[in-house]
Design an enzyme around this catalytic site. Structure first.
Site, PDB file in Angstrom:
ATOM      1  N   ARG A  63      -9.668  87.258 -90.285  1.00 17.11           N
ATOM      2  CA  ARG A  63     -11.077  87.609 -90.088  1.00 17.11           C
ATOM      3  C   ARG A  63     -11.806  86.609 -89.191  1.00 17.11           C
ATOM      4  NH1 ARG A  63     -13.451  87.966 -95.851  1.00 17.11           N
ATOM      5  NH2 ARG A  63     -11.338  88.656 -96.301  1.00 17.11           N
ATOM      6  N   LYS A 172       5.821  84.352-102.305  1.00 15.86           N
ATOM      7  CA  LYS A 172       5.580  84.107-103.723  1.00 15.86           C
ATOM      8  C   LYS A 172       4.202  83.466-103.868  1.00 15.86           C
ATOM      9  CE  LYS A 172       6.092  79.402-104.284  1.00 15.86           C
ATOM     10  NZ  LYS A 172       5.269  78.484-105.076  1.00 15.86           N
ATOM     11  N   HIS A 202      11.271  80.040 -99.883  1.00 17.35           N
ATOM     12  CA  HIS A 202      11.750  79.179 -98.798  1.00 17.35           C
ATOM     13  C   HIS A 202      12.851  78.226 -99.258  1.00 17.35           C
ATOM     14  CE1 HIS A 202       8.754  76.408-100.586  1.00 17.35           C
ATOM     15  NE2 HIS A 202       9.509  75.448-100.095  1.00 17.35           N
ATOM     16  N   LYS A 206      16.870  76.523 -97.267  1.00 19.34           N
ATOM     17  CA  LYS A 206      17.208  75.126 -97.018  1.00 19.34           C
ATOM     18  C   LYS A 206      18.711  74.974 -96.842  1.00 19.34           C
ATOM     19  CE  LYS A 206      13.176  73.143 -99.337  1.00 19.34           C
ATOM     20  NZ  LYS A 206      12.640  72.467 -98.144  1.00 19.34           N
ATOM     21  N   GLU A 240       7.398  66.424-107.296  1.00 19.75           N
ATOM     22  CA  GLU A 240       6.374  66.333-106.259  1.00 19.75           C
ATOM     23  C   GLU A 240       5.579  65.051-106.454  1.00 19.75           C
ATOM     24  OE1 GLU A 240       4.694  70.452-105.025  1.00 19.75           O
ATOM     25  OE2 GLU A 240       4.841  70.484-107.219  1.00 19.75           O
ATOM     26  N   ASP A 259       4.494  78.253-110.794  1.00 22.20           N
ATOM     27  CA  ASP A 259       4.557  77.823-109.397  1.00 22.20           C
ATOM     28  C   ASP A 259       5.964  77.437-108.973  1.00 22.20           C
ATOM     29  OD1 ASP A 259       3.260  77.148-106.897  1.00 22.20           O
ATOM     30  OD2 ASP A 259       3.556  75.036-107.421  1.00 22.20           O
ATOM     31  N   HIS A 264      11.571  79.026-107.474  1.00 22.66           N
ATOM     32  CA  HIS A 264      12.474  78.022-106.895  1.00 22.66           C
ATOM     33  C   HIS A 264      13.593  77.604-107.851  1.00 22.66           C
ATOM     34  CE1 HIS A 264       9.631  77.925-103.765  1.00 22.66           C
ATOM     35  NE2 HIS A 264       8.896  76.911-104.145  1.00 22.66           N
ATOM     36  N   LYS A 364       4.146  67.401-110.944  1.00 19.60           N
ATOM     37  CA  LYS A 364       3.333  66.781-109.908  1.00 19.60           C
ATOM     38  C   LYS A 364       3.019  65.339-110.285  1.00 19.60           C
ATOM     39  CE  LYS A 364       1.085  70.753-107.747  1.00 19.60           C
ATOM     40  NZ  LYS A 364       1.622  70.400-106.427  1.00 19.60           N
TER      41      LYS A 364
END
Length: 514
Positions: A63, A172, A202, A206, A240, A259, A264, A364
């Site tokens: 947009r 996802k 993704h 890898k 992470e 997540d 994954h 995380k």
């Protein structure tokens, strides 16, 4: 399937034996974070490597008020900042001729008709026979209305011989639980044949993940040992270092389980645990992966208590600097019970893996960014070199590093030099960068190329998405029934809560430090 360059048609799926066809790639959400960080750099690197087909158009749809020139400038800035290889004037001038922009609102039917007219004007000059790929880099809530508007605008071709193809890439997360995933899948299936749908994760692009199949099935030393007779347990870690950052709105609704685990980590588990496929084409490989998901042990309320840990990061230190706790991050509710860390003990209840625990963890604000699969083999008998119970030998461990330092290592016992017999564990290490002397291609490069070629081997099929959500949803429902108001905290910059250590230590094992 087309025969690969090696002459072995069974290997075509892994080697990319299908040829990418001339096509237009329409990116919905073309000015967003994913497009700038991953998609545009991936297509540019494919161009540098000569992998793009002769006819290729990249059409951004968003947009934002831009034209071709301003979108090309934005694309160059993104490639300059995020690509593994920065743009140079000579190559960029050739590449940007294939970049176009179509302004439009996702909710406006007229914008889709204008998009169709723009594609019909662009494609003849580039030799594109109407083949189109729609990349939905948009929130899950937008998927169904966008798919329906694509159909109404006549932008979707039926899958028939001698007609241009229409393919769709869905990012996802596909839904937030089993019911919403089914709703999205059913809506997509009303417009696209399953063979036209590419659900992207993704991680599957890898290099190390792809090499897992090669390691298992191209080396005779591993597969005979790849079972409950010789393997003690498997650990899969996705760590992470960063916190929630600018994704507070998304993360509050998702959490670590949705997540990372649902997609994954369960996909990595499937690659580790699957039976040998008889060919490497898409449906054969995906049939074997869904078989693993179907064998995952259900988690009852009792099992949930003893086999699943969730937590949030609290205040701590990261790289020597103060880091706030999750509930003090901007955009996070002060009474949030969203999980930023999950550890799970599970089993694959089939003949090969009976009794072998799989320990999964993600979080995380951990000490470093690292993703790995660690396969620990059973101890040798407590005789000879392992006779001393107070000082047992270190076990053999095979580690596949997925990121950031891609490669694999194998820990073995050896004798220290000298007249006495002293055992010392050493690591045999393979690193992609040092061995092949070049940068490893990004996962999105391989995956976009596969969509252009129509190869779905590394993409999730509908049944796998729904099977993984079914397993995860039982955990979500168990948490909801428990009504927890406060989650355990772990200091930012540490490897997680003490509850996760107890989860594995009660089995006489311990977490690896990546």
């Amino acid at each position: 399937m087309a025969e690969s360059s090696s002459g072995n048609p069974l290997a075509a799926g892994l080697e990319g034996g299908l040829l990418a066809e001339p096509s237009s790639v329409v990116i919905f959400g073309a000015a967003g974070d994913l497009a700038r960080r991953k998609l545009l750099p991936a297509v540019y690197n494919l161009f540098l490597d000569g992998m793009l087909p002769a006819g290729c158009a990249i059409v951004g749809f968003a947009r934002r008020d831009m034209d071709d020139g301003s979108y090309r400038a934005m694309a160059r800035e993104a490639v300059q900042r995020y690509s593994r290889r920065p743009p140079d004037d000579a190559h960029w001038q050739d590449f940007e001729r294939s970049i176009f922009y179509a302004k439009g609102n996702l909710e406006d039917d007229g914008a889709y008709r204008s998009l169709r007219e723009r594609l019909e004007a662009i494609e003849p000059g580039l030799g594109i026979p109407g083949n189109r790929i729609y990349y939905l880099s948009i929130p899950p809530s937008e998927i169904i209305p966008v798919v329906e508007r694509l159909e109404r605008a006549g932008l979707v071709e039926a899958m028939e011989p001698d007609r241009p193809f229409s393919r769709i890439i869905v990012e996802k997360p596909i839904g937030h639980d089993l019911a919403s995933a089914r709703e999205i899948n059913e809506a997509v299936a009303r417009v696209f044949d399953e063979r036209q749908v590419f659900r992207i994760d993704h991680y599957l692009g890898k290099e190390t993940v792809q090499s897992l199949l090669v390691m298992r099935f191209a080396n005779s030393i591993f597969e005979p040992l790849w079972n409950q007779k010789y393997i003690d347990h498997v650990q899969i870690t996705v760590a992470e270092e960063e916190g929630v950052g600018t994704r507070a709105g998304y993360y509050e609704e998702a959490g670590a389980l949705r997540d990372m685990v649902q997609n994954h980590i369960l996909q990595l588990l499937c690659m580790v645990a699957m039976e040998p496929p008889w060919a490497l084409n898409a449906d054969v490989v995906r049939d074997h992966k869904i078989a693993v998901l179907n064998c995952l042990r259900p988690l009852s309320a009792e099992a949930l208590e003893s086999c699943v840990v969730r937590a949030q990061y609290g205040p701590g230190f990261v790289r020597g600097e103060d880091a706030p706790g999750y509930r003090r991050e901007e955009g996070i509710k002060p009474d949030s019970t969203t999980d930023t860390y999950v550890a799970i003990k599970t089993f694959v209840d089939n003949w090969r893996w009976a009794g072998v625990p799989f320990y999964l963890r993600t979080g995380k604000r951990l000490p470093k960014r690292a993703s790995e699969i660690a396969v620990q083999f059973k101890d040798v008998p407590q005789i000879l070199f392992n006779a001393e119970g107070s000082a047992p030998l270190e076990p053999n461990v095979l580690v596949l590093r997925i990121q950031p330092d891609e490669g694999l290592s194998l820990r073995i016992a050896t004798k220290l030099p000298g007249p006495r017999v002293r055992i010392y564990p050493v690591k045999m290490d393979f690193r992609y960068g040092s061995t092949f002397g070049e940068q490893t291609p990004e996962a999105y490069e391989r995956l976009i190329l596969d969509v252009m070629a129509g190869d779905a081997t590394l993409f999730m099929r509908r049944d796998a998405v729904e099977a993984s959500w079914a397993w995860v949803t039982q955990i979500l429902e168990g948490w909801k029934a428990r009504g927890t108001r406060y989650l355990p905290e772990y200091p930012a910059g540490t490897w997680g809560p003490v509850e996760a250590d107890r989860l594995i230590e009660r089995d006489g094992r311990k977490w690896r430090v990546p």
